[in-house]
Design a protein around this motif. Structure first.
Motif, PDB file in Angstrom:
ATOM      1  N   LYS A   1      -9.654  -0.680  -7.098  1.00  0.00           N
ATOM      2  CA  LYS A   1     -10.085  -2.065  -7.280  1.00  0.00           C
ATOM      3  C   LYS A   1      -9.114  -2.866  -8.144  1.00  0.00           C
ATOM      4  CE  LYS A   1     -14.906  -1.188  -6.598  1.00  0.00           C
ATOM      5  NZ  LYS A   1     -16.242  -1.607  -6.964  1.00  0.00           N
ATOM      6  N   THR A   2      -8.276  -2.177  -8.926  1.00  0.00           N
ATOM      7  CA  THR A   2      -7.371  -2.885  -9.835  1.00  0.00           C
ATOM      8  C   THR A   2      -5.907  -2.493  -9.669  1.00  0.00           C
ATOM      9  OG1 THR A   2      -7.751  -1.213 -11.545  1.00  0.00           O
ATOM     10  CG2 THR A   2      -9.145  -3.193 -11.618  1.00  0.00           C
ATOM     11  N   LEU A   3      -5.617  -1.433  -8.950  1.00  0.00           N
ATOM     12  CA  LEU A   3      -4.230  -0.989  -8.770  1.00  0.00           C
ATOM     13  C   LEU A   3      -3.682  -1.518  -7.454  1.00  0.00           C
ATOM     14  CD1 LEU A   3      -4.446   2.733  -9.956  1.00  0.00           C
ATOM     15  CD2 LEU A   3      -3.797   0.699 -11.273  1.00  0.00           C
ATOM     16  N   LEU A   4      -2.460  -2.024  -7.497  1.00  0.00           N
ATOM     17  CA  LEU A   4      -1.826  -2.616  -6.334  1.00  0.00           C
ATOM     18  C   LEU A   4      -0.701  -1.732  -5.796  1.00  0.00           C
ATOM     19  CD1 LEU A   4      -1.491  -6.282  -7.693  1.00  0.00           C
ATOM     20  CD2 LEU A   4      -3.258  -5.373  -6.159  1.00  0.00           C
ATOM     21  N   THR A   5      -0.333  -1.966  -4.533  1.00  0.00           N
ATOM     22  CA  THR A   5       0.818  -1.284  -3.947  1.00  0.00           C
ATOM     23  C   THR A   5       2.079  -1.709  -4.703  1.00  0.00           C
ATOM     24  OG1 THR A   5       1.058  -3.068  -2.336  1.00  0.00           O
ATOM     25  CG2 THR A   5      -0.227  -1.131  -1.640  1.00  0.00           C
ATOM     26  N   ASP A   6       3.171  -0.996  -4.473  1.00  0.00           N
ATOM     27  CA  ASP A   6       4.427  -1.296  -5.176  1.00  0.00           C
ATOM     28  C   ASP A   6       4.876  -2.741  -4.986  1.00  0.00           C
ATOM     29  OD1 ASP A   6       4.632   1.208  -6.295  1.00  0.00           O
ATOM     30  OD2 ASP A   6       5.930   2.000  -4.706  1.00  0.00           O
ATOM     31  N   ASP A   7       4.664  -3.297  -3.793  1.00  0.00           N
ATOM     32  CA  ASP A   7       5.073  -4.692  -3.566  1.00  0.00           C
ATOM     33  C   ASP A   7       3.989  -5.693  -3.987  1.00  0.00           C
ATOM     34  OD1 ASP A   7       3.178  -4.551  -1.542  1.00  0.00           O
ATOM     35  OD2 ASP A   7       4.607  -4.882   0.086  1.00  0.00           O
TER      36      ASP A   7
ATOM     37  N   SER B   1       1.229  -6.469  -2.746  1.00  0.00           N
ATOM     38  CA  SER B   1       0.677  -7.289  -1.673  1.00  0.00           C
ATOM     39  C   SER B   1      -0.772  -6.947  -1.338  1.00  0.00           C
ATOM     40  CB  SER B   1       1.535  -7.155  -0.411  1.00  0.00           C
ATOM     41  OG  SER B   1       1.477  -5.815   0.070  1.00  0.00           O
ATOM     42  N   GLU B   2      -1.227  -5.750  -1.755  1.00  0.00           N
ATOM     43  CA  GLU B   2      -2.604  -5.349  -1.458  1.00  0.00           C
ATOM     44  C   GLU B   2      -3.056  -4.255  -2.420  1.00  0.00           C
ATOM     45  OE1 GLU B   2      -2.675  -3.968   2.583  1.00  0.00           O
ATOM     46  OE2 GLU B   2      -1.033  -2.584   2.245  1.00  0.00           O
ATOM     47  N   LEU B   3      -4.354  -3.987  -2.393  1.00  0.00           N
ATOM     48  CA  LEU B   3      -4.897  -2.926  -3.239  1.00  0.00           C
ATOM     49  C   LEU B   3      -4.383  -1.569  -2.770  1.00  0.00           C
ATOM     50  CD1 LEU B   3      -8.571  -4.203  -3.638  1.00  0.00           C
ATOM     51  CD2 LEU B   3      -6.763  -4.209  -5.370  1.00  0.00           C
ATOM     52  N   LEU B   4      -4.083  -0.709  -3.713  1.00  0.00           N
ATOM     53  CA  LEU B   4      -3.533   0.611  -3.428  1.00  0.00           C
ATOM     54  C   LEU B   4      -4.592   1.532  -2.842  1.00  0.00           C
ATOM     55  CD1 LEU B   4      -1.175   2.669  -3.748  1.00  0.00           C
ATOM     56  CD2 LEU B   4      -2.086   3.151  -6.041  1.00  0.00           C
ATOM     57  N   GLU B   5      -4.227   2.267  -1.796  1.00  0.00           N
ATOM     58  CA  GLU B   5      -5.040   3.346  -1.232  1.00  0.00           C
ATOM     59  C   GLU B   5      -4.240   4.621  -1.382  1.00  0.00           C
ATOM     60  OE1 GLU B   5      -6.792   3.278   2.682  1.00  0.00           O
ATOM     61  OE2 GLU B   5      -7.353   1.174   2.465  1.00  0.00           O
ATOM     62  N   GLU B   6      -4.928   5.716  -1.731  1.00  0.00           N
ATOM     63  CA  GLU B   6      -4.243   7.007  -1.787  1.00  0.00           C
ATOM     64  C   GLU B   6      -5.244   8.135  -1.618  1.00  0.00           C
ATOM     65  OE1 GLU B   6      -2.139   7.799  -5.457  1.00  0.00           O
ATOM     66  OE2 GLU B   6      -3.929   7.612  -6.661  1.00  0.00           O
ATOM     67  N   VAL B   7      -4.720   9.318  -1.348  1.00  0.00           N
ATOM     68  CA  VAL B   7      -5.538  10.520  -1.227  1.00  0.00           C
ATOM     69  C   VAL B   7      -5.521  11.237  -2.569  1.00  0.00           C
ATOM     70  CG1 VAL B   7      -5.794  12.746  -0.074  1.00  0.00           C
ATOM     71  CG2 VAL B   7      -5.100  10.731   1.243  1.00  0.00           C
TER      72      VAL B   7
END
Length: 179
Positions: A78-84, A86-92
């Motif tokens: 909800k608070t971490l973004l992708t490196d660029d 541009s969007e919220l970070l998703e990860e496994v």
């Protein structure tokens, strides 16, 4: 030359001893994997414990996107973004990094606030960081973070009492280090 035995510690020695004991306790909690038997479903609100070296002892709000086999989840922060950015970070992440969101404590917060040595989480740098109250100046509380070595002042509205998820319920960590 006769040696004198010191039987009582002065207040500064007691304070330092308490700080060291709390630091060890918090490090042991922060570095262990969560033992969560709860199975999360798509859409569940969770917190993810970071396992990166400089982020041990921090938790980040996320939503379960899906299960990935029996031991992993795909989460969307909800608070971490992708490196660029541009969007919220998703990860496994592993199931040992995921826990439910702790209950809101605002309703149960004591009128006099936090006390010296209380174990707390501080919302800073996009997540909740685990530490303990090491002092107070004015309205701000100093929080010591044993996993990073920092000691920083914060206003009370970004603090919450630290809780651990154990056997299917939230447990407050006792403050055995009273003044």
């Amino acid at each position: 030359m006769a040696r004198t035995k010191v039987t009582k510690k002065n207040p500064e020695q007691r304070h330092q001893l308490r700080m060291e004991m709390l630091s060890k306790s918090i490090k042991s909690i922060a570095f262990k994997k969560q033992q969560i038997k709860k199975k999360f479903q798509k859409g569940d609100e969770v917190e993810v414990a970071s396992q990166q070296d400089d982020f041990i002892g921090s938790y980040y709000a996320a939503t379960i996107v899906s299960a990935v086999g029996p031991y992993h989840y795909r989460v969307k922060y909800k608070t971490l973004l992708t490196d660029d950015e541009s969007e919220l970070l998703e990860e496994v992440v592993t199931k040992g990094e995921v826990r439910p969101v702790p209950p809101n404590q605002r309703e149960t917060m004591p009128e006099n606030g936090f006390r010296l040595y209380d174990k707390v989480d501080v919302f800073a740098n996009d997540g909740w960081w685990f530490g303990f109250i090491s002092g107070k100046t004015g309205e701000e509380y100093y929080v010591n973070f044993p996993t990073t070595g920092d000691n920083i002042a914060y206003p009370p509205h970004v603090l919450r009492f630290h809780q651990e998820w154990s056997n299917g319920k939230w447990m407050s960590l006792p403050n055995t280090m009273k003044e």
